[in-house]
Write a protein that holds these residues in place. Structure first.
Motif, PDB file in Angstrom:
ATOM      1  N   THR A 193      -5.885 -14.795 -37.939  1.00 37.24           N
ATOM      2  CA  THR A 193      -6.714 -13.842 -38.674  1.00 37.24           C
ATOM      3  C   THR A 193      -7.479 -14.582 -39.766  1.00 37.24           C
ATOM      4  N   GLY A 194      -6.980 -15.792 -40.157  1.00 38.27           N
ATOM      5  CA  GLY A 194      -7.750 -16.722 -40.982  1.00 38.27           C
ATOM      6  C   GLY A 194      -8.106 -17.873 -40.067  1.00 38.27           C
ATOM      7  N   THR A 195      -7.629 -19.093 -40.395  1.00 37.92           N
ATOM      8  CA  THR A 195      -7.800 -20.180 -39.418  1.00 37.92           C
ATOM      9  C   THR A 195      -6.477 -20.531 -38.749  1.00 37.92           C
ATOM     10  N   ALA A 196      -5.345 -20.103 -39.345  1.00 30.86           N
ATOM     11  CA  ALA A 196      -4.044 -20.543 -38.843  1.00 30.86           C
ATOM     12  C   ALA A 196      -3.481 -19.545 -37.838  1.00 30.86           C
TER      13      ALA A 196
ATOM     14  N   GLU B 126      -2.324  -8.986 -41.608  1.00 33.10           N
ATOM     15  CA  GLU B 126      -3.188  -8.619 -40.481  1.00 33.10           C
ATOM     16  C   GLU B 126      -2.577  -9.058 -39.155  1.00 33.10           C
ATOM     17  N   MET B 127      -1.845 -10.156 -39.181  1.00 32.63           N
ATOM     18  CA  MET B 127      -1.263 -10.694 -37.952  1.00 32.63           C
ATOM     19  C   MET B 127      -0.002  -9.945 -37.520  1.00 32.63           C
ATOM     20  N   TRP B 128       0.617  -9.235 -38.451  1.00 31.58           N
ATOM     21  CA  TRP B 128       1.938  -8.633 -38.237  1.00 31.58           C
ATOM     22  C   TRP B 128       2.036  -7.765 -36.966  1.00 31.58           C
ATOM     23  N   PRO B 129       1.098  -6.823 -36.739  1.00 32.70           N
ATOM     24  CA  PRO B 129       1.241  -5.983 -35.541  1.00 32.70           C
ATOM     25  C   PRO B 129       1.249  -6.806 -34.244  1.00 32.70           C
ATOM     26  N   ASP B 130       0.366  -7.794 -34.142  1.00 33.52           N
ATOM     27  CA  ASP B 130       0.351  -8.654 -32.956  1.00 33.52           C
ATOM     28  C   ASP B 130       1.659  -9.427 -32.830  1.00 33.52           C
TER      29      ASP B 130
ATOM     30  N   GLY C  96       0.658 -18.301 -44.663  1.00 36.27           N
ATOM     31  CA  GLY C  96       1.014 -18.013 -46.046  1.00 36.27           C
ATOM     32  C   GLY C  96       0.131 -17.014 -46.779  1.00 36.27           C
ATOM     33  N   PRO C  97      -1.199 -17.038 -46.574  1.00 34.19           N
ATOM     34  CA  PRO C  97      -2.029 -16.083 -47.315  1.00 34.19           C
ATOM     35  C   PRO C  97      -1.635 -14.652 -46.935  1.00 34.19           C
ATOM     36  N   PRO C  98      -1.244 -13.846 -47.927  1.00 40.03           N
ATOM     37  CA  PRO C  98      -0.692 -12.522 -47.622  1.00 40.03           C
ATOM     38  C   PRO C  98      -1.573 -11.675 -46.711  1.00 40.03           C
ATOM     39  N   ARG C  99      -2.885 -11.737 -46.924  1.00 41.73           N
ATOM     40  CA  ARG C  99      -3.752 -10.898 -46.098  1.00 41.73           C
ATOM     41  C   ARG C  99      -3.728 -11.336 -44.635  1.00 41.73           C
ATOM     42  N   GLU C 100      -3.737 -12.666 -44.422  1.00 43.44           N
ATOM     43  CA  GLU C 100      -3.666 -13.182 -43.046  1.00 43.44           C
ATOM     44  C   GLU C 100      -2.364 -12.765 -42.384  1.00 43.44           C
ATOM     45  N   LEU C 101      -1.276 -12.913 -43.141  1.00 46.40           N
ATOM     46  CA  LEU C 101       0.038 -12.564 -42.600  1.00 46.40           C
ATOM     47  C   LEU C 101       0.091 -11.080 -42.238  1.00 46.40           C
TER      48      LEU C 101
ATOM     49  N   ILE D 197     -10.350 -21.998 -33.264  1.00 43.72           N
ATOM     50  CA  ILE D 197     -10.276 -22.325 -34.698  1.00 43.72           C
ATOM     51  C   ILE D 197     -11.550 -23.034 -35.131  1.00 43.72           C
ATOM     52  N   ASP D 198     -12.025 -23.950 -34.270  1.00 43.78           N
ATOM     53  CA  ASP D 198     -13.242 -24.686 -34.597  1.00 43.78           C
ATOM     54  C   ASP D 198     -14.395 -23.713 -34.838  1.00 43.78           C
ATOM     55  N   ALA D 199     -14.502 -22.690 -33.993  1.00 41.05           N
ATOM     56  CA  ALA D 199     -15.585 -21.715 -34.147  1.00 41.05           C
ATOM     57  C   ALA D 199     -15.470 -20.989 -35.489  1.00 41.05           C
ATOM     58  N   ILE D 200     -14.223 -20.626 -35.869  1.00 37.48           N
ATOM     59  CA  ILE D 200     -14.012 -19.952 -37.151  1.00 37.48           C
ATOM     60  C   ILE D 200     -14.412 -20.868 -38.302  1.00 37.48           C
ATOM     61  N   VAL D 201     -13.959 -22.121 -38.236  1.00 39.30           N
ATOM     62  CA  VAL D 201     -14.237 -23.066 -39.323  1.00 39.30           C
ATOM     63  C   VAL D 201     -15.737 -23.330 -39.428  1.00 39.30           C
ATOM     64  N   GLN D 202     -16.407 -23.437 -38.269  1.00 37.13           N
ATOM     65  CA  GLN D 202     -17.854 -23.680 -38.318  1.00 37.13           C
ATOM     66  C   GLN D 202     -18.575 -22.534 -39.020  1.00 37.13           C
ATOM     67  N   ARG D 203     -18.126 -21.303 -38.747  1.00 38.90           N
ATOM     68  CA  ARG D 203     -18.741 -20.152 -39.417  1.00 38.90           C
ATOM     69  C   ARG D 203     -18.567 -20.244 -40.918  1.00 38.90           C
ATOM     70  N   TRP D 204     -17.338 -20.582 -41.350  1.00 40.87           N
ATOM     71  CA  TRP D 204     -17.059 -20.704 -42.782  1.00 40.87           C
ATOM     72  C   TRP D 204     -17.871 -21.821 -43.400  1.00 40.87           C
ATOM     73  N   ARG D 205     -17.893 -22.946 -42.650  1.00 39.53           N
ATOM     74  CA  ARG D 205     -18.540 -24.132 -43.159  1.00 39.53           C
ATOM     75  C   ARG D 205     -20.009 -23.876 -43.447  1.00 39.53           C
ATOM     76  N   SER D 206     -20.630 -23.084 -42.579  1.00 32.25           N
ATOM     77  CA  SER D 206     -22.057 -22.847 -42.733  1.00 32.25           C
ATOM     78  C   SER D 206     -22.348 -22.080 -44.019  1.00 32.25           C
ATOM     79  N   ARG D 207     -21.324 -21.417 -44.571  1.00 35.03           N
ATOM     80  CA  ARG D 207     -21.547 -20.668 -45.818  1.00 35.03           C
ATOM     81  C   ARG D 207     -21.183 -21.474 -47.051  1.00 35.03           C
ATOM     82  N   MET D 208     -20.610 -22.671 -46.837  1.00 37.91           N
ATOM     83  CA  MET D 208     -20.176 -23.448 -48.005  1.00 37.91           C
ATOM     84  C   MET D 208     -21.274 -24.383 -48.466  1.00 37.91           C
ATOM     85  N   SER D 209     -21.335 -24.563 -49.771  1.00 38.93           N
ATOM     86  CA  SER D 209     -22.418 -25.372 -50.320  1.00 38.93           C
ATOM     87  C   SER D 209     -22.106 -26.864 -50.220  1.00 38.93           C
ATOM     88  N   THR D 210     -20.810 -27.227 -50.247  1.00 38.50           N
ATOM     89  CA  THR D 210     -20.485 -28.642 -50.339  1.00 38.50           C
ATOM     90  C   THR D 210     -20.341 -29.263 -48.952  1.00 38.50           C
TER      91      THR D 210
END
Lengths: 423, 423
Positions: free
Chosen positions: A142-145, A171-175, A164-169, A102-115
């Motif tokens: 598939t997101g961070t959760a 994408e995760m469904w088959p697994d 909760g985010p529909p796309r994450e849910l 999760i940390d790796a995912i968040v770091q990737r996102w964070r690097s794209r955020m301005s704040t």
């Protein structure tokens, strides 16, 4: 015995009616198609006591699987995993590998955020999302959760925890389905077929009369679980049945088609949008919309690949655009009114010729709440269909309901007129 | 103690995910605005045992009022009144006056229908809809189905039974609130205020950080019940609080505005659609849409009275319409590509000039799933805003998600650009 499931949708924004839940319906459709019976959907806010009560309710109802959606975020009001773990009497432990992931995912996102974001709460959030109940399986995020699958025990059914985010849910469904706790819970499900008949302009009462007659004529009728639903003028009849009732369903379809063949437009699950898109293949279409204000064009272009046949459209909301761009003679508008079949015809012809297409559809009507007259009350809508090499066809409908309803019914009606004109 | 309510939504079409429930969210919003706490929403199909289980669950949760929606129709699978009556141990009796009233309504409808309907099932249906549980109040039908209000007893809360069609339910609502059983159940509700702040382009994490800081600075913060929700780039912060926390809420608003003043576009509950409509007053607008395919025009004309400022629009889905109707030079398209800021600018200017308006907005982008390139991947959308007497402004966004998401985010972004340009 059928395999039964319950769905718990969490989120104060859903419970308070500010956001439309997409997850409950989506999960229910997947389960039904797999032959799992969905007994209950419940919605709760962010209060652990309410969530616990709903989970216990579903357990008491002896469902085989509970699926929860939402409440997996990094913040303090995301409580699903901890609440479920407490109910199950399972301690939470930190999954170090998951935390790093999760940390790796968040770091990737964070690097794209301005704040700039505080590191401490961020790390606490990641740690929280990496907590897994003892004996449970974590499902790759598939997101961070990450999701969580908890095996059934004597007292509690299997519990599948999804984000909760529909796309994450989604994408995760088959697994999620492949995890041992879920696969075991659903192992005994019956193979069920689900077939749909769609009709336009058929009343529920008329279909009900046909079904009552079919009940006497069709042997095996009792194995067919039929639900009907009327929406925007379309009557949908969905039937679920075991393989063994194939013949009964075929007989039922024959009965319904004999009585309502003219109104039925689909027996293979295809929607009117599918049909219009299919029939437009190799042709070019344009729209000329007044009261629908772009809704038909938006609906046609909603489909991937629609640029192959949608050339464009004109929203001629004012009379000056009807005349200026679509070439409707101003004197025609003053003689017949903007809401009239001659104007609808001229709009469709103007769009077809101006945009150089094979077919064009037009709408001009009184959507309300203002603008109605005794002769043309709110809900009066004129349609035109211009097809190259044919006489333009027009039609007037009197549609019911408020502004949104009149516009939605008009858009649906235009789709059906297009399908017919293209047949 | 707060007054708590639970909502039971009935209908197989909702439970199976084929129809989006509108009633649960609508009822929840009304209750919350009145200061009633909505604890649970549950959805069940047409099985009496499942409905009974949900009603009993809500009673066990000690809610003060249960509201059911749906299942009041004339056919055999409409079972709500009978199921509730059985749970309450109240016999059903036929209300003759009510039967006559429904009969009169049905006769009026029938006279307008083209198809012949069997009289016997029809009369049986009317009789069924006129059955009222002992000691309950019937609420005058707004369609054919009357509502029912049952007083609380020691064991069960008050139960309000409402019809499923959203319009019927909403029209019946004021009468339903005035029935003695409902009024008594809600008598002790607290006066609660609900205020909303809306921001665009603000992340949930940034708002969360501001709220954590405010928790330390704002006295009375604990009386504020805050929920946040991100939707199409808009972050909505809804706060419920008692009158006594007025000052605390005012301080919170100041804190949030200090940190995110640039992103906040509404603190009085108004939506971006309200703001755009208000600012368009006295002006004329046109649209030029490619990837949004009419969605912006549809959204602008969704509003009653929009014909005062929406002149019309062009859906220039193909390049030939971009050039032919909007006057975008073909060589500009071949040089920069259809998805480019110069083309977006030319589209907006072409619409503004061609339709003779004060302002025009344009979109051209790659909605996907196909059509993306390395330089312009799926989600790349260019916008143009042309205002008479000013230089045209363009902007490119990189939006995430699937085709529907890119189109919806583009439409929302266009609304915000319009609001800013009109400020």
């Amino acid at each position: 015995m059928a395999v039964r499931a319950g769905v718990v949708v969490t989120g104060t924004e859903v419970l308070s009616g500010r956001v439309t839940d997409q997850n409950g319906p989506w999960v229910a459709r997947q389960l039904l198609e797999m032959g799992v019976d969905v007994a209950h959907i419940t919605v709760c806010g962010d209060r652990p006591a309410d969530l616990t009560a709903q989970l216990q309710f579903l357990a008491d109802q002896r469902v085989d699987l509970i699926i929860t959606t939402g409440g997996l975020g990094p913040t303090a009001d995301d409580l699903t995993v901890a609440t479920v773990a407490a109910l199950c009497g399972r301690a939470l432990h930190l999954d170090i590998e998951l935390e790093q992931r999760i940390d790796a995912i968040v770091q990737r996102w964070r690097s794209r955020m301005s704040t700039a974001i505080d590191s401490e709460p961020l790390n606490a959030g990641i740690r929280k999302q990496a907590m897994v109940p003892a004996g449970a399986l974590s499902i790759a995020p598939t997101g961070t959760a990450p999701g969580v699958a908890i095996p059934a025990t004597g007292e509690l059914p299997a519990i599948l925890i999804l984000p909760g985010p529909p796309r994450e849910l989604q994408e995760m469904w088959p697994d999620a389905l492949e995890t041992a706790p879920v696969a075991e819970a659903l192992a005994n499900r019956a193979e069920v077929r689900q077939s749909t008949i769609r009709a336009y302009g058929l009343s529920e009462a008329d279909l009900a009369a046909t079904l009552r007659a079919a009940e006497l004529k069709v042997s095996g009728f009792d194995d067919l679980e039929i639900t009907t639903c009327l929406r925007l003028g379309e009557l949908e009849m969905v039937t679920r049945y075991p393989d063994s009732a194939d013949a009964a369903y075929a007989k039922l379809v024959t009965q319904v088609a004999e009585s309502h063949g003219k109104q039925i437009f689909s027996t293979d699950g295809s929607t009117i949008d599918d049909i219009v898109a299919h029939r437009l293949s190799g042709r070019r279409i344009a729209t000329a919309e007044s009261c629908t204000g772009g809704m038909i064009a938006a609906r046609l272009t909603d489909r991937a690949g629609s640029s192959a046949y949608v050339i464009g459209g004109v929203v001629s909301y004012s009379n000056e655009v009807k005349s200026g761009i679509l070439g409707v003679p101003p004197e025609m508008i003053s003689e017949h009114g903007a809401v009239s079949e001659p104007v609808a015809a001229a709009m469709a012809e103007g769009a077809r010729e101006g945009l150089g297409t094979d077919i064009a559809v037009s709408t001009t009507g009184v959507a309300g709440p203002g603008g109605g007259t005794e002769l043309k009350p709110v809900g009066t809508v004129c349609f035109g269909i211009a097809v190259s090499g044919r006489a333009t066809v027009t039609r007037t409908l009197h549609l019911s309901g408020d502004r949104a309803s009149v516009r939605a019914l008009s858009t649906a009606a235009a789709m059906h007129m297009l399908a017919n004109a293209l047949a």
